[in-house]
Design an enzyme around this catalytic site. Structure first.
Site, PDB file in Angstrom:
ATOM      1  N   ASP A   1       3.221  -0.814  -9.875  1.00  0.00           N
ATOM      2  CA  ASP A   1       4.569  -1.126  -9.387  1.00  0.00           C
ATOM      3  C   ASP A   1       4.727  -2.644  -9.310  1.00  0.00           C
ATOM      4  O   ASP A   1       5.544  -3.152  -8.541  1.00  0.00           O
ATOM      5  CB  ASP A   1       4.805  -0.482  -8.019  1.00  0.00           C
ATOM      6  CG  ASP A   1       6.283  -0.441  -7.636  1.00  0.00           C
ATOM      7  OD1 ASP A   1       7.124  -0.354  -8.545  1.00  0.00           O
ATOM      8  OD2 ASP A   1       6.587  -0.504  -6.429  1.00  0.00           O
ATOM      9  N   ASP A   9      -8.520  -9.892  -9.502  1.00  0.00           N
ATOM     10  CA  ASP A   9      -7.545 -10.024 -10.576  1.00  0.00           C
ATOM     11  C   ASP A   9      -7.904  -9.006 -11.654  1.00  0.00           C
ATOM     12  O   ASP A   9      -8.997  -9.060 -12.230  1.00  0.00           O
ATOM     13  CB  ASP A   9      -7.592 -11.446 -11.137  1.00  0.00           C
ATOM     14  CG  ASP A   9      -6.503 -11.720 -12.168  1.00  0.00           C
ATOM     15  OD1 ASP A   9      -5.891 -10.748 -12.665  1.00  0.00           O
ATOM     16  OD2 ASP A   9      -6.287 -12.902 -12.496  1.00  0.00           O
ATOM     17  N   TRP A  55       2.343   2.938  -2.480  1.00  0.00           N
ATOM     18  CA  TRP A  55       1.950   3.836  -3.576  1.00  0.00           C
ATOM     19  C   TRP A  55       0.541   4.383  -3.356  1.00  0.00           C
ATOM     20  O   TRP A  55       0.261   5.537  -3.670  1.00  0.00           O
ATOM     21  CB  TRP A  55       2.058   3.113  -4.916  1.00  0.00           C
ATOM     22  CG  TRP A  55       3.439   3.144  -5.489  1.00  0.00           C
ATOM     23  CD1 TRP A  55       4.613   3.173  -4.796  1.00  0.00           C
ATOM     24  CD2 TRP A  55       3.789   3.184  -6.871  1.00  0.00           C
ATOM     25  NE1 TRP A  55       5.678   3.209  -5.669  1.00  0.00           N
ATOM     26  CE2 TRP A  55       5.203   3.219  -6.945  1.00  0.00           C
ATOM     27  CE3 TRP A  55       3.061   3.171  -8.053  1.00  0.00           C
ATOM     28  CZ2 TRP A  55       5.892   3.246  -8.165  1.00  0.00           C
ATOM     29  CZ3 TRP A  55       3.735   3.199  -9.265  1.00  0.00           C
ATOM     30  CH2 TRP A  55       5.144   3.238  -9.319  1.00  0.00           C
ATOM     31  N   GLY A  69       0.763  -1.240   0.000  1.00  0.00           N
ATOM     32  CA  GLY A  69       0.000   0.000   0.000  1.00  0.00           C
ATOM     33  C   GLY A  69       0.795   1.292   0.000  1.00  0.00           C
ATOM     34  O   GLY A  69       0.207   2.368   0.140  1.00  0.00           O
ATOM     35  N   LYS A  80       6.342  -0.004 -13.693  1.00  0.00           N
ATOM     36  CA  LYS A  80       7.717  -0.475 -13.560  1.00  0.00           C
ATOM     37  C   LYS A  80       8.065  -1.417 -14.698  1.00  0.00           C
ATOM     38  O   LYS A  80       7.289  -2.300 -15.057  1.00  0.00           O
ATOM     39  CB  LYS A  80       7.897  -1.199 -12.223  1.00  0.00           C
ATOM     40  CG  LYS A  80       9.289  -1.794 -12.034  1.00  0.00           C
ATOM     41  CD  LYS A  80       9.602  -2.061 -10.584  1.00  0.00           C
ATOM     42  CE  LYS A  80       8.679  -3.083  -9.962  1.00  0.00           C
ATOM     43  NZ  LYS A  80       8.971  -3.270  -8.531  1.00  0.00           N
ATOM     44  N   ASP A 137      -5.491  -5.747  -5.737  1.00  0.00           N
ATOM     45  CA  ASP A 137      -4.460  -6.769  -5.539  1.00  0.00           C
ATOM     46  C   ASP A 137      -5.133  -8.119  -5.327  1.00  0.00           C
ATOM     47  O   ASP A 137      -6.288  -8.192  -4.899  1.00  0.00           O
ATOM     48  CB  ASP A 137      -3.572  -6.446  -4.331  1.00  0.00           C
ATOM     49  CG  ASP A 137      -2.171  -7.031  -4.469  1.00  0.00           C
ATOM     50  OD1 ASP A 137      -2.066  -8.273  -4.634  1.00  0.00           O
ATOM     51  OD2 ASP A 137      -1.188  -6.282  -4.425  1.00  0.00           O
TER      52      ASP A 137
END
Length: 252
Positions: free
Chosen positions: A145, A121, A84, A82, A185, A105
């Site tokens: 990320d 998902d 971000w 958590g 990322k 998540d």
């Protein structure tokens, strides 16, 4: 003189913190723990109440590019634990009701002030519409990320993370409002060329950035795409025919 509490020595430099015992730990575990103990971002995250040092990567990227703004709707993919989401909620004013942040998540996540959490998902077909319903409309920002589980084989790990980013980018196209932004990322390597070409087609500006909080010896960096533009439908669509396979994306 060795230290165990990070106290300062001559020259006003912090002494390295060392593990008191390595018993029962592998060499890689010892190296990771030593790095964590001596990482200034880990110390700072604890001091400032962030759940991970990764929070400072988003802080530094946004300080430079200023894409997070008050009142925006933000999606944080692969959000746990958590860090971000915390930064996003602060910067868009979610805790004060000025913006909205939804964290997604597969793992459960402890509540974050101003953040709605969805355990799901993002690849599920219903995920985009479910997300927009929670946000109250399309997103202004999609953050990712996420990183695929490492295998230890660099080439394989690179391909896996690029594939994951491509999926996140496709999700972003489904939920972003025109003018929106996507931050994700990636890993340096070269196989991300197709990803970058696709992003440049659908976003006005695409840049690579490596924030100071990203370790210098790490291959990770971030791709920031801003100014989302939805591809225009093919002129043939809706006339009983299929879309042309060579139709270029427009700049609507």
């Amino acid at each position: 003189m060795s230290g165990t509490g990070g106290k300062r020595s001559d020259g006003d430099r912090p002494l390295a913190v060392r593990l008191k015992t390595a018993r029962g730990r592998t060499t890689s575990q010892q190296q990771w723990l030593n790095r964590q103990l001596n990482d200034p971002y880990v110390t700072r995250a604890k001091r400032e109440g962030y759940r991970s040092r990764a929070a400072f990567k988003l802080v530094e990227i946004d300080d430079k590019y200023r894409f997070l703004k008050r009142g925006q709707r933000v999606v944080d993919l692969g959000a746990a634990p958590g860090g971000w989401s915390q930064v996003a909620a602060q910067r868009v004013g979610a805790a004060a009701g000025q913006g909205r942040v939804v964290a997604i998540d597969l793992l459960d996540m402890a509540p974050v002030a101003g953040v709605d959490f969805e355990m799901m998902d993002f690849l599920e077909p219903s995920a985009p519409e479910r997300l927009k319903a929670t946000l109250g409309g399309p997103a202004d920002i999609v953050l990712s990320d996420m990183a695929a589980n490492a295998t230890g084989h660099k080439a394989t790990d690179h391909l896996r993370i690029v594939a994951l980013v491509e999926l996140a980018a496709e999700f972003a196209r489904e939920v972003l409002a025109p003018g929106g932004a996507f931050l994700a990322k990636v890993l340096q390597g070269g196989t991300e060329k197709t990803l970058l070409a696709d992003l440049k087609r659908d976003f006005a500006k695409v840049v690579h950035v490596k924030p100071p909080a990203s370790r210098a010896d790490s291959a990770e960096l971030y791709v920031l795409a801003t100014g989302f533009r939805r591809p225009l439908p093919s002129p043939l669509a809706g006339e009983g025919g299929e879309q042309s396979s060579d139709c270029e994306a427009g700049e609507g």
